[in-house]
Write a protein that holds these residues in place. Sequence first.
Motif: not given
Length: 160
Positions: A7-8, A34-36, A41-42, A67-69
Amino acid sequence: MNREGDQFTTLQAAHHQGILTKGQEQFYLAQLYISQGMPMRATDIVETGIKAGVIEKKTEHYRFLADARYTAKELDSAIKWYKVAGDMGDTADPWFFLGQIYMQQEDWQNAVDAFENAVKKNNAAPRDKRMQAIGTAHFNLGIAYYTLKKPKEAKVAFER
């Protein structure tokens, strides 16, 4: 290759070709980044999508950016997005996490402000949206007040 990996790869290629035009698709790709282990990039995808009006401006998306940052150790940017999510949303969590960052930075006055906002938002929130760890927010508020040499306020926070 596993299904998530497939999917990614597929969504990544579609994004590069400009085929992902729906906000849901772009946000899902960001979640896969994020999962990768690629939080920057997210956030690039979500920020671009929000600016373009493709990804909706809503609390969950701003919280995702924060959260990603934070995961990417981009604390100044995380702070910005936690504030936006905290102002928009009806839960205390973004303010709580913002307070945690300020504590890590030993920015005690901003920590107090963030934890006070968390407590206010939590008290005003419907029961099903209240923060489970509100006791931790009170405790951290007490620590911040104590560090600022405000023992009376610290005591009140610890006793809540």
